[in-house]
Scaffold this motif. Structure first.
Motif, PDB file in Angstrom:
ATOM      1  N   LYS A 343      40.894  54.078  46.686  1.00 21.90           N
ATOM      2  CA  LYS A 343      41.304  52.792  46.086  1.00 21.90           C
ATOM      3  C   LYS A 343      40.323  51.474  46.076  1.00 21.90           C
ATOM      4  O   LYS A 343      41.051  51.666  47.429  1.00 21.90           O
ATOM      5  N   ILE A 344      39.877  50.413  45.923  1.00 22.24           N
ATOM      6  CA  ILE A 344      39.379  49.674  46.151  1.00 22.24           C
ATOM      7  C   ILE A 344      40.072  48.811  44.996  1.00 22.24           C
ATOM      8  O   ILE A 344      39.565  48.591  43.629  1.00 22.24           O
ATOM      9  N   TRP A 345      40.437  47.380  45.792  1.00 17.53           N
ATOM     10  CA  TRP A 345      41.788  46.400  44.826  1.00 17.53           C
ATOM     11  C   TRP A 345      40.545  45.233  44.502  1.00 17.53           C
ATOM     12  O   TRP A 345      40.034  45.241  46.317  1.00 17.53           O
ATOM     13  N   LYS A 346      40.477  44.563  43.700  1.00 18.19           N
ATOM     14  CA  LYS A 346      39.696  43.184  43.791  1.00 18.19           C
ATOM     15  C   LYS A 346      40.595  42.094  43.341  1.00 18.19           C
ATOM     16  O   LYS A 346      41.652  41.968  43.229  1.00 18.19           O
ATOM     17  N   PHE A 347      40.651  40.717  44.258  1.00 13.06           N
ATOM     18  CA  PHE A 347      41.618  40.137  44.175  1.00 13.06           C
ATOM     19  C   PHE A 347      40.367  38.606  43.964  1.00 13.06           C
ATOM     20  O   PHE A 347      39.653  38.486  44.860  1.00 13.06           O
ATOM     21  N   ASP A 348      41.256  37.938  43.135  1.00 13.52           N
ATOM     22  CA  ASP A 348      40.234  36.376  43.289  1.00 13.52           C
ATOM     23  C   ASP A 348      41.304  35.946  44.069  1.00 13.52           C
ATOM     24  O   ASP A 348      43.200  35.597  44.074  1.00 13.52           O
ATOM     25  N   LEU A 349      41.108  34.331  45.318  1.00 16.83           N
ATOM     26  CA  LEU A 349      41.739  33.597  46.000  1.00 16.83           C
ATOM     27  C   LEU A 349      41.560  31.913  44.720  1.00 16.83           C
ATOM     28  O   LEU A 349      40.901  32.309  45.258  1.00 16.83           O
ATOM     29  N   VAL A 350      43.093  32.049  44.810  1.00 17.55           N
ATOM     30  CA  VAL A 350      43.805  31.208  43.479  1.00 17.55           C
ATOM     31  C   VAL A 350      44.170  29.940  44.825  1.00 17.55           C
ATOM     32  O   VAL A 350      44.730  30.176  45.292  1.00 17.55           O
TER      33      VAL A 350
END
Length: 354
Positions: A343-350
């Motif tokens: 799978k592939i994860w997406k993260f916002d850098l906050v």
């Protein structure tokens, strides 16, 4: 016998407690409470992304193109197991031919749907992918023992490193190359990789410039698995997997007269086997993989200059087998590729909480 059991139990408890304390430690502050670096942006997993099942094989790599779209490299129906190579590192399934499915997929950053795909009948055992600022694709294939440069939209590589299916340790051969980093100058760094444990530096035309480490360098690598450049400080940061550390020697992109010349080394008890690194400014974001039952599989934020881990992070569901990491050019988004589950994860850098 009972006394020995008690001693062993106490020793194990001590090490477990040590790992817990180290994981909870705020490495961004010194003993005096002064901040070593500004608190880093925190990866926050985007829920329900991708929006649909992409039906991927082993996802070995992720990069981000100039349009801020994530691009992944996967193995489709191929898997690397104990029967894939012999003891001399020769790929044993070349008779199957290249992977018939498309192995390079460009995804929509908003929903994860496939926008573009290519790479069918080109690769045997995909591993590394890097996209430079000009949208050139640099890929490694551990089965082929080769690395490639493709211009976007072209199916014929403009540069080929290594000899097809021939592992070797001289300057004309690679052996299971893992990763590539490309400088703004066009210089190319190839991590070579599982067998040779070295980094080969080339000019933009593919001419060999340097081998890292050189015979005179006091640096020993053990499976350099991923590379990240911090050009502002002239550092090439290496996920030195089996040494369970990140090490950052000089990249040699420009003169650094008067600066510290030795490599920077980040190695702490809770880091585990480091699989991948990506740069954001002067910081490194990294992911480890399974090491033992006591160490968590997680993301780490690293300040190379102070040689410290300053944050730990992971999605709520946790990671299983992270294999690669990439950050968008804007520094706002981070992606993690996993093998099993594929799978592939997406993260916002906050921004961190104050």
């Amino acid at each position: 016998m009972k006394r020995e059991y008690v001693i062993a139990s106490c020793t194990l408890s001590f090490f477990i407690l040590l790992i817990i304390v180290l994981s909870a430690t705020d490495w961004g502050t010194g003993q005096s409470g002064e901040s070593i670096v500004e608190k880093p942006a925190v990866p926050q997993a985007v829920k329900n992304w991708p929006a649909e099942d992409l039906k991927l094989g082993q996802v070995t790599a992720v990069s981000v193109n100039s349009a801020l779209q994530p691009v992944i490299f996967h193995r489709a129906d191929r898997e690397w197991d104990r029967n894939t190579f012999n003891m001399s590192h020769h790929y044993l399934h070349s008779n199957l031919g290249p992977i018939a499915d498309h192995t390079v997929l460009t995804l929509d950053p908003s929903n994860g749907k496939v926008l573009e795909k290519w790479g069918a009948n080109a690769f045997y055992m995909p591993h590394g992918l890097t996209i430079d600022r000009h949208d050139n694709y640099f890929l490694t294939d551990v089965g082929m023992h080769q690395a490639f440069k493709f211009k976007r939209g072209q199916n014929i590589p403009t540069l080929v490193f290594g000899e097809l299916f021939v592992p070797g340790s001289d300057h004309g051969h690679l052996c299971k190359p893992t990763s590539i980093a490309v400088a703004s100058t066009g210089e190319i760094f190839i991590a070579d990789g599982y067998c040779n444990s070295r980094i080969l530096k080339y000019n933009a035309a593919g001419g060999l410039l340097r081998v890292i480490p050189s015979p005179s360098e006091f640096l020993s690598l053990q499976v350099p698995h991923s590379l990240a450049l911090i050009e502002s400080t002239d550092r090439l940061c290496i996920a030195d997997r089996e040494n369970m550390r990140v090490v950052c020697p000089r990249a040699g992109l420009y003169s650094v007269k008067g600066r510290k010349e030795s490599e920077l080394t980040i190695q702490q008890p809770d880091m585990g086997r480091l699989f991948a690194v990506a740069a954001k400014g002067k910081l490194i974001y990294a992911v480890n993989g399974f090491t033992n039952q006591m160490l968590p599989v997680q993301g780490l934020t690293i300040d190379p200059e102070s040689e410290t881990v300053i944050d730990h992070w992971s999605p709520e569901a946790g990671f299983s087998n992270p294999h690669d990491i990439a950050i968008s050019a804007t520094g706002e988004t981070l992606y993690v590729a996993e093998i099993g589950p594929n799978k592939i994860w997406k993260f916002d850098l906050v921004p961190p909480k104050k």
